[in-house]
Scaffold this motif. Structure first.
Motif, PDB file in Angstrom:
ATOM      1  N   VAL A  72       0.800  -1.229   0.000  1.00  0.00           N
ATOM      2  CA  VAL A  72       0.000   0.000   0.000  1.00  0.00           C
ATOM      3  C   VAL A  72       0.833   1.280   0.000  1.00  0.00           C
ATOM      4  O   VAL A  72       0.276   2.372  -0.032  1.00  0.00           O
ATOM      5  N   GLY A  73       2.154   1.163   0.050  1.00  0.00           N
ATOM      6  CA  GLY A  73       3.014   2.338   0.020  1.00  0.00           C
ATOM      7  C   GLY A  73       3.660   2.608   1.362  1.00  0.00           C
ATOM      8  O   GLY A  73       3.050   2.396   2.417  1.00  0.00           O
ATOM      9  N   PHE A  74       4.884   3.073   1.315  1.00  0.00           N
ATOM     10  CA  PHE A  74       5.658   3.314   2.531  1.00  0.00           C
ATOM     11  C   PHE A  74       4.971   4.309   3.459  1.00  0.00           C
ATOM     12  O   PHE A  74       4.952   4.115   4.682  1.00  0.00           O
ATOM     13  N   ASP A  75       4.394   5.355   2.900  1.00  0.00           N
ATOM     14  CA  ASP A  75       3.768   6.388   3.728  1.00  0.00           C
ATOM     15  C   ASP A  75       2.544   5.885   4.480  1.00  0.00           C
ATOM     16  O   ASP A  75       2.117   6.501   5.464  1.00  0.00           O
ATOM     17  N   ALA A  76       1.977   4.768   4.036  1.00  0.00           N
ATOM     18  CA  ALA A  76       0.799   4.215   4.703  1.00  0.00           C
ATOM     19  C   ALA A  76       1.159   3.304   5.873  1.00  0.00           C
ATOM     20  O   ALA A  76       0.273   2.862   6.606  1.00  0.00           O
ATOM     21  N   VAL A  77       2.436   3.034   6.063  1.00  0.00           N
ATOM     22  CA  VAL A  77       2.852   2.163   7.164  1.00  0.00           C
ATOM     23  C   VAL A  77       2.721   2.914   8.484  1.00  0.00           C
ATOM     24  O   VAL A  77       3.268   3.998   8.660  1.00  0.00           O
ATOM     25  N   SER A  78       1.976   2.336   9.384  1.00  0.00           N
ATOM     26  CA  SER A  78       1.813   2.878  10.735  1.00  0.00           C
ATOM     27  C   SER A  78       1.817   1.709  11.702  1.00  0.00           C
ATOM     28  O   SER A  78       1.642   0.543  11.299  1.00  0.00           O
ATOM     29  N   LEU A  79       2.006   1.999  12.963  1.00  0.00           N
ATOM     30  CA  LEU A  79       1.974   0.940  13.962  1.00  0.00           C
ATOM     31  C   LEU A  79       0.603   0.274  14.007  1.00  0.00           C
ATOM     32  O   LEU A  79       0.504  -0.950  14.120  1.00  0.00           O
ATOM     33  N   SER A  80      -0.443   1.061  13.885  1.00  0.00           N
ATOM     34  CA  SER A  80      -1.790   0.476  13.929  1.00  0.00           C
ATOM     35  C   SER A  80      -2.052  -0.405  12.705  1.00  0.00           C
ATOM     36  O   SER A  80      -2.664  -1.472  12.826  1.00  0.00           O
ATOM     37  N   ALA A  81      -1.572   0.007  11.535  1.00  0.00           N
ATOM     38  CA  ALA A  81      -1.767  -0.803  10.329  1.00  0.00           C
ATOM     39  C   ALA A  81      -1.005  -2.124  10.433  1.00  0.00           C
ATOM     40  O   ALA A  81      -1.519  -3.185  10.040  1.00  0.00           O
ATOM     41  N   VAL A  82       0.210  -2.083  10.961  1.00  0.00           N
ATOM     42  CA  VAL A  82       0.995  -3.311  11.139  1.00  0.00           C
ATOM     43  C   VAL A  82       0.328  -4.198  12.181  1.00  0.00           C
ATOM     44  O   VAL A  82       0.249  -5.423  12.008  1.00  0.00           O
ATOM     45  N   ALA A  83      -0.167  -3.604  13.258  1.00  0.00           N
ATOM     46  CA  ALA A  83      -0.855  -4.390  14.288  1.00  0.00           C
ATOM     47  C   ALA A  83      -2.064  -5.109  13.697  1.00  0.00           C
ATOM     48  O   ALA A  83      -2.299  -6.292  13.985  1.00  0.00           O
ATOM     49  N   ARG A  84      -2.842  -4.409  12.859  1.00  0.00           N
ATOM     50  CA  ARG A  84      -3.995  -5.045  12.220  1.00  0.00           C
ATOM     51  C   ARG A  84      -3.555  -6.209  11.340  1.00  0.00           C
ATOM     52  O   ARG A  84      -4.192  -7.265  11.329  1.00  0.00           O
ATOM     53  N   ALA A  85      -2.475  -6.012  10.593  1.00  0.00           N
ATOM     54  CA  ALA A  85      -1.980  -7.079   9.718  1.00  0.00           C
ATOM     55  C   ALA A  85      -1.545  -8.305  10.519  1.00  0.00           C
ATOM     56  O   ALA A  85      -1.646  -9.437  10.030  1.00  0.00           O
ATOM     57  N   LEU A  86      -1.060  -8.086  11.730  1.00  0.00           N
ATOM     58  CA  LEU A  86      -0.589  -9.186  12.578  1.00  0.00           C
ATOM     59  C   LEU A  86      -1.661  -9.694  13.542  1.00  0.00           C
ATOM     60  O   LEU A  86      -1.404 -10.611  14.315  1.00  0.00           O
ATOM     61  N   ASP A  87      -2.835  -9.050  13.522  1.00  0.00           N
ATOM     62  CA  ASP A  87      -3.937  -9.417  14.405  1.00  0.00           C
ATOM     63  C   ASP A  87      -3.544  -9.302  15.878  1.00  0.00           C
ATOM     64  O   ASP A  87      -3.784 -10.203  16.690  1.00  0.00           O
ATOM     65  N   VAL A  88      -2.903  -8.174  16.193  1.00  0.00           N
ATOM     66  CA  VAL A  88      -2.550  -7.855  17.579  1.00  0.00           C
ATOM     67  C   VAL A  88      -2.966  -6.423  17.858  1.00  0.00           C
ATOM     68  O   VAL A  88      -3.300  -5.668  16.945  1.00  0.00           O
ATOM     69  N   ARG A  89      -2.919  -6.054  19.114  1.00  0.00           N
ATOM     70  CA  ARG A  89      -3.208  -4.667  19.478  1.00  0.00           C
ATOM     71  C   ARG A  89      -1.944  -3.833  19.290  1.00  0.00           C
ATOM     72  O   ARG A  89      -0.835  -4.298  19.570  1.00  0.00           O
ATOM     73  N   ALA A  90      -2.094  -2.607  18.841  1.00  0.00           N
ATOM     74  CA  ALA A  90      -0.948  -1.736  18.559  1.00  0.00           C
ATOM     75  C   ALA A  90       0.001  -1.594  19.750  1.00  0.00           C
ATOM     76  O   ALA A  90       1.224  -1.645  19.563  1.00  0.00           O
ATOM     77  N   PRO A  91      -0.492  -1.425  20.984  1.00  0.00           N
ATOM     78  CA  PRO A  91       0.446  -1.268  22.107  1.00  0.00           C
ATOM     79  C   PRO A  91       1.390  -2.463  22.281  1.00  0.00           C
ATOM     80  O   PRO A  91       2.500  -2.301  22.785  1.00  0.00           O
ATOM     81  N   SER A  92       0.965  -3.648  21.843  1.00  0.00           N
ATOM     82  CA  SER A  92       1.825  -4.827  22.011  1.00  0.00           C
ATOM     83  C   SER A  92       3.062  -4.768  21.121  1.00  0.00           C
ATOM     84  O   SER A  92       4.045  -5.470  21.368  1.00  0.00           O
TER      85      SER A  92
END
Length: 196
Positions: free
Chosen positions: A22-42
């Motif tokens: 989806v592009g480098f600028d779209a990378v966020s901690l919350s987006a990565v957390a969703r991709a990994l099926d975890v909560r962002a704080p983890s």
């Protein structure tokens, strides 16, 4: 089911996949957390912050780019090595657009000092050894080569060449021929003490 055995490498790999998708600028901690099926704080137990996550993407990019350059330039010198170097960059940008974007910014000190970065610099210097450039001119030549390669790829990636002929491959070849010619006839260094 949330993952309990997550590692820092897993987090970076998910960020790499997301960047290329989806592009480098779209990378966020919350987006990565969703991709990994975890909560962002983890994620904070694996990466310090978003800057560190993005630096992980950049280091991954440098490792892959270094491998591509090494394969493309092995046993070559002069114009052939220059073409291999440039084509490795261009093919990497096409195959991994998000990771390529991650290299078009100021990276953190850990990335700049990484083995992957040192490898890419060493490969650039190896290509320049095929030309009769004084050692003190290498930094200028590397900057020029990088400017031509990255400038062309950036313009191509945003569609700047889509509305006129000839096709970009012909311009790419001509740009590399011109760059080779310039490197073969590199101007003598100006005396820094001479007034202009």
């Amino acid at each position: 089911m949330p993952r309990s055995n997550l590692t820092a490498a897993d987090v970076v790999q998910a960020a790499v996949a997301l960047a290329d998708d989806v592009g480098f600028d779209a990378v966020s901690l919350s987006a990565v957390a969703r991709a990994l099926d975890v909560r962002a704080p983890s994620l904070y137990s694996h990466v310090r912050d978003l800057a560190a996550l993005r630096d992980g993407i950049s280091e991954s990019a440098l490792r892959d780019l270094g491998e591509r350059i090494s394969l493309a330039t092995a046993g070559l010198s002069g114009a052939a090595a220059l073409r291999g170097l440039a084509d490795a960059h261009r093919s990497f940008a096409a195959a991994s657009p998000g990771r390529w974007q991650s290299l078009q910014r100021r990276v953190g000190a850990s990335v700049a000092g990484s083995d992957a970065a040192r490898t890419v610099v060493a490969l650039n210097r190896a290509v320049l050894r095929g030309y009769a450039l004084p050692e003190e001119e290498h930094v200028h030549a590397i900057r020029l080569v990088g400017s031509v390669i990255n400038g062309f790829i950036n313009l191509e990636s945003v569609g700047s060449f889509d509305h006129s002929g000839p096709e970009p491959d012909r311009s790419w070849a001509r740009a590399l021929e011109a760059l080779d010619s310039l490197l073969r006839s590199w101007p003598a260094a100006a005396d820094e003490n001479t007034e202009r």
